[in-house]
Design a protein around this motif. Structure first.
Motif, PDB file in Angstrom:
ATOM      1  N   HIS A  28      -7.224  -3.918 -12.359  1.00 54.42           N
ATOM      2  CA  HIS A  28      -6.155  -4.163 -10.655  1.00 54.42           C
ATOM      3  C   HIS A  28      -6.856  -4.944  -9.453  1.00 54.42           C
ATOM      4  O   HIS A  28      -6.204  -5.253  -9.201  1.00 54.42           O
ATOM      5  CB  HIS A  28      -7.063  -2.127  -9.965  1.00 54.42           C
ATOM      6  CG  HIS A  28      -5.953  -1.324 -11.536  1.00 54.42           C
ATOM      7  ND1 HIS A  28      -6.136  -0.195 -10.541  1.00 54.42           N
ATOM      8  CD2 HIS A  28      -5.185  -1.189 -11.853  1.00 54.42           C
ATOM      9  CE1 HIS A  28      -5.605   0.947 -11.476  1.00 54.42           C
ATOM     10  NE2 HIS A  28      -5.339   0.183 -12.586  1.00 54.42           N
ATOM     11  N   LYS A  79       0.930  -2.200  -0.332  1.00 47.97           N
ATOM     12  CA  LYS A  79       0.957  -1.826  -1.107  1.00 47.97           C
ATOM     13  C   LYS A  79      -0.207  -1.596  -2.137  1.00 47.97           C
ATOM     14  O   LYS A  79      -0.602  -1.224  -3.275  1.00 47.97           O
ATOM     15  CB  LYS A  79       1.617  -3.069  -1.973  1.00 47.97           C
ATOM     16  CG  LYS A  79       3.013  -2.927  -1.912  1.00 47.97           C
ATOM     17  CD  LYS A  79       4.131  -4.106  -2.560  1.00 47.97           C
ATOM     18  CE  LYS A  79       5.873  -3.829  -2.160  1.00 47.97           C
ATOM     19  NZ  LYS A  79       6.585  -4.095  -3.433  1.00 47.97           N
ATOM     20  N   ILE A  80      -1.609  -2.374  -2.187  1.00 45.87           N
ATOM     21  CA  ILE A  80      -3.022  -2.544  -2.602  1.00 45.87           C
ATOM     22  C   ILE A  80      -3.526  -1.757  -1.774  1.00 45.87           C
ATOM     23  O   ILE A  80      -4.307  -1.200  -2.018  1.00 45.87           O
ATOM     24  CB  ILE A  80      -2.946  -3.968  -2.107  1.00 45.87           C
ATOM     25  CG1 ILE A  80      -2.468  -5.058  -2.850  1.00 45.87           C
ATOM     26  CG2 ILE A  80      -4.646  -4.399  -2.132  1.00 45.87           C
ATOM     27  CD1 ILE A  80      -2.710  -6.556  -2.470  1.00 45.87           C
ATOM     28  N   VAL A  81      -3.502  -1.308  -0.199  1.00 45.95           N
ATOM     29  CA  VAL A  81      -3.918  -0.871   0.117  1.00 45.95           C
ATOM     30  C   VAL A  81      -4.376   0.536  -0.571  1.00 45.95           C
ATOM     31  O   VAL A  81      -5.701   1.517  -0.620  1.00 45.95           O
ATOM     32  CB  VAL A  81      -4.159  -0.509   1.592  1.00 45.95           C
ATOM     33  CG1 VAL A  81      -3.360  -0.428   2.673  1.00 45.95           C
ATOM     34  CG2 VAL A  81      -5.267   0.176   2.354  1.00 45.95           C
ATOM     35  N   SER A  82      -3.502   1.168  -0.592  1.00 49.17           N
ATOM     36  CA  SER A  82      -2.815   2.549  -0.938  1.00 49.17           C
ATOM     37  C   SER A  82      -3.898   2.728  -2.483  1.00 49.17           C
ATOM     38  O   SER A  82      -4.050   3.460  -2.896  1.00 49.17           O
ATOM     39  CB  SER A  82      -0.778   2.713  -0.809  1.00 49.17           C
ATOM     40  OG  SER A  82      -0.531   2.552  -1.936  1.00 49.17           O
ATOM     41  N   VAL A  83      -3.682   1.773  -2.914  1.00 45.16           N
ATOM     42  CA  VAL A  83      -4.370   1.869  -4.658  1.00 45.16           C
ATOM     43  C   VAL A  83      -5.730   1.185  -3.915  1.00 45.16           C
ATOM     44  O   VAL A  83      -6.500   2.358  -4.876  1.00 45.16           O
ATOM     45  CB  VAL A  83      -3.845   0.334  -5.629  1.00 45.16           C
ATOM     46  CG1 VAL A  83      -4.739   0.274  -6.342  1.00 45.16           C
ATOM     47  CG2 VAL A  83      -2.266   0.225  -6.062  1.00 45.16           C
ATOM     48  N   ALA A 125      -7.129   2.799  -1.847  1.00 44.01           N
ATOM     49  CA  ALA A 125      -7.479   4.477  -1.560  1.00 44.01           C
ATOM     50  C   ALA A 125      -7.264   5.456  -2.992  1.00 44.01           C
ATOM     51  O   ALA A 125      -8.287   5.971  -2.716  1.00 44.01           O
ATOM     52  CB  ALA A 125      -6.419   5.009  -0.250  1.00 44.01           C
ATOM     53  N   ARG A 126      -6.302   4.974  -4.078  1.00 46.69           N
ATOM     54  CA  ARG A 126      -6.702   5.730  -4.864  1.00 46.69           C
ATOM     55  C   ARG A 126      -8.579   6.455  -5.701  1.00 46.69           C
ATOM     56  O   ARG A 126      -9.013   6.598  -5.645  1.00 46.69           O
ATOM     57  CB  ARG A 126      -6.035   5.598  -5.587  1.00 46.69           C
ATOM     58  CG  ARG A 126      -3.974   5.779  -5.438  1.00 46.69           C
ATOM     59  CD  ARG A 126      -3.180   5.920  -6.109  1.00 46.69           C
ATOM     60  NE  ARG A 126      -2.173   5.956  -5.503  1.00 46.69           N
ATOM     61  CZ  ARG A 126      -1.036   6.641  -5.496  1.00 46.69           C
ATOM     62  NH1 ARG A 126      -1.426   7.572  -6.516  1.00 46.69           N
ATOM     63  NH2 ARG A 126      -0.578   7.045  -5.090  1.00 46.69           N
ATOM     64  N   HIS A 127      -8.679   4.399  -5.323  1.00 49.69           N
ATOM     65  CA  HIS A 127      -9.915   4.193  -6.088  1.00 49.69           C
ATOM     66  C   HIS A 127     -11.107   4.984  -5.501  1.00 49.69           C
ATOM     67  O   HIS A 127     -11.675   5.316  -6.434  1.00 49.69           O
ATOM     68  CB  HIS A 127     -10.059   2.778  -6.907  1.00 49.69           C
ATOM     69  CG  HIS A 127      -8.817   1.720  -6.947  1.00 49.69           C
ATOM     70  ND1 HIS A 127      -9.401   0.761  -7.055  1.00 49.69           N
ATOM     71  CD2 HIS A 127      -8.150   2.203  -8.088  1.00 49.69           C
ATOM     72  CE1 HIS A 127      -8.126  -0.001  -7.765  1.00 49.69           C
ATOM     73  NE2 HIS A 127      -7.763   1.182  -8.722  1.00 49.69           N
ATOM     74  N   ALA A 128     -11.197   4.432  -4.486  1.00 53.83           N
ATOM     75  CA  ALA A 128     -11.981   4.939  -3.726  1.00 53.83           C
ATOM     76  C   ALA A 128     -11.929   7.017  -3.356  1.00 53.83           C
ATOM     77  O   ALA A 128     -13.098   7.660  -3.467  1.00 53.83           O
ATOM     78  CB  ALA A 128     -11.642   4.853  -1.869  1.00 53.83           C
TER      79      ALA A 128
END
Lengths: 236, 282
Positions: free
Chosen positions: A108, A176-180, A182-185
């Motif tokens: 990612h 679109k990138i920041v929510s991914v 946040a999922r990682h975090a």
């Protein structure tokens, strides 16, 4: 990549797109003639006889939407380099499912990096030189702590700088990138301590808002992981 | 919406927001100090100009509409989790703390948005039937609360969180450049994404196998919510066809799984409404 960018009309006609490049060009020109008045950019002195004078010069990400995208590109470069190393040299005891998840996250982040590089085209800042000497890649605790830091910082960085963007398409891309991230975090946090995915160290208890940080707050946090000096003098 | 009330409402929440407010807020607050220098007739224009400079260029009406849309979604999520917590035997002990945290966040989002909107906030009682939702979505879902069907509850939570992320993302352009409102909305957006990630992690521990990020379109294992994931399988970003990019680490092109996982997709208000209206969102 430049052809791709041009063909798709991406980032074209944006006045600020050349900021970063022009500054680097200025630096190179001045460095070439040994001018004394380049202190602002050449914060770190240029090593003699180096193949790439940019390694030791401060890179400014530029201003406006392109500055924000280059700032994001810098952060994604850092994250990608980190996870590439995590997967290439797994900490002792990394399970198959953990390796699979880290491979996902690596890809990612590498894709975010490659996408931003392609989208920015000629306006992209150069590749950064990373320094992970403070991370013990053989230690699960050390790797997870660093991963948590990168992800939480990344989320706060996108949240904090988004308002600077004026082009709705770029703003949406950042979203679109920041929510991914946040999922990682949340995933990494749950690995460290199950249930800490959104604890009070990142989400305030009164309004339940995630952290947001300005570039001026984020860059000192990530500086420890970079040999390249980065500035965002035209961003808040 | 009265511009003074917006400023007042924003100031009320200032202490909690710390540095999230523009320093230029002080210029508005101290406007009365400039009274002697500004002709009375020019005041509305001067205020409008100050507001634009300090808080961005979006029309006030757009901000109100956007925030009320967000509030309606938060009302739904909040009621959903509060109902779950009030249903003994539904949530296993191991997951109770997580859902208490998620519920607390949704309740705080409701309160936050109500505070920001002030008198312009849509009342919760306008939603559903006098404020009561139909969590079976008109009978398309079993009554998982009555039957204490945790697996179905998790699917709905999974869908609500992922859809919430999409909805906030879709609203961002409507509040572009607005430091206070956009930053707050994105700071809620990423919290919803953290929730989504955790709910998916919980589901991975059961019979379902979604990753914490969205793979392709509907990866929840439940066909009934396919519409919530329509478009998540997009592989074009910013005019770049990501399927053509090479992953330098592997030397091969990025897979469609990686591409769709790495980017979450937005939904517009018009796209979200049909997804939540069966529950009672209006």
């Amino acid at each position: 990549m430049e052809n791709l960018t041009r063909n798709n009309d991406l980032l074209i006609e944006d006045e600020s797109k050349l900021n970063a490049k022009i500054q680097r060009r200025s630096f190179l020109r001045y460095a070439g003639v040994g001018a004394a008045g380049v202190g602002l950019l050449a914060v770190a002195s240029c090593k003699k006889h180096t193949d790439d004078p940019m390694v030791s010069a401060t890179i400014d990400v530029g201003g406006g939407d392109i500055g924000v995208l280059n700032y994001a590109y810098a952060l994604e470069q850092l994250e990608a380099a980190f996870y590439i190393k995590v997967v290439a040299s797994p900490y002792s005891g990394m399970s198959a499912s953990e390796l699979s998840a880290f491979t996902d996250i690596r890809d990612h982040e590498v894709l975010h990096r490659e996408f931003l590089k392609a989208a920015l085209g000629a306006a992209a800042i150069p590749a950064l030189s990373v320094n992970f000497s403070s991370i013990d890649f053989t230690s699960k605790a050390s790797v997870l702590a660093a991963a948590k830091g990168f992800e939480d910082t990344g989320v706060s960085a996108y949240n904090g700088v988004a308002y600077v963007m004026q082009n709705p398409a770029y703003l949406t891309l950042a979203g679109k990138i920041v929510s991914v991230e946040a999922r990682h975090a949340a995933f990494i946090r749950d690995m460290i301590s199950y249930g800490s995915f959104a604890d009070s160290t990142v989400v305030d208890t009164t309004n339940a808002l995630d952290l947001s940080r300005m570039p001026s707050q984020v860059l000192p946090i990530v500086a420890v992981y970079l040999n390249t000096s980065i500035s965002a003098n035209q961003l808040p | 919406m009265n511009i003074f009330s917006i400023i007042e409402e924003l100031e009320k929440i200032d202490p909690e927001l710390n540095e999230r407010f523009s320093p230029r807020r002080a210029a508005i607050k101290n406007l009365s100090n400039y009274g002697s220098k500004i002709a009375l007739a020019a005041l509305p224009f001067a205020l409008g100009s100050l507001f634009t400079k300090a808080y961005g260029q979006t029309a006030v009406g757009d901000v109100t509409g956007t925030l009320n849309f967000a509030l309606k979604l938060e009302y739904l999520e909040s009621a959903f989790y509060n109902t779950a917590l009030a249903t003994p035997g539904l949530i296993p002990t191991a997951d109770l703390a997580a859902f208490q945290l998620i519920a607390a966040h949704e309740n705080a989002h409701v309160k936050f948005l109500q505070n920001v909107l002030g008198t312009s906030a849509v009342a919760q009682t306008t939603q559903g039937t006098n404020g009561t939702y139909d969590f079976t979505a008109g009978g398309s879902l079993p009554n998982y609360f009555a039957s204490k069907d945790y697996a179905t509850f998790l699917i709905v939570a999974n869908a609500f969180e992922d859809t919430g992320v999409r909805a906030y993302k879709g609203q961002a352009p409507n509040i572009i450049g607005n430091k206070v409102v956009l930053t707050a909305a994105l700071s809620i957006h990423s919290v919803e994404a953290r929730h989504a990630s955790h709910v998916r992690t919980i589901r991975r521990g059961t019979t379902a196998t979604p990753k914490s990020w969205i793979t392709g379109a509907n990866d929840t294992g439940f066909a009934g919510i396919a519409a919530n994931y329509a478009g998540e399988d997009n592989t074009m970003q910013g005019g770049v066809d990501l399927t053509t990019l090479i992953n330098p680490v592997t030397g091969a092109k990025f897979t469609s799984s990686v591409i769709t996982e790495a980017f979450d997709e937005p939904l517009t208000f018009a796209q979200v409404l049909p997804l939540v209206s069966p529950f009672g969102v209006k």
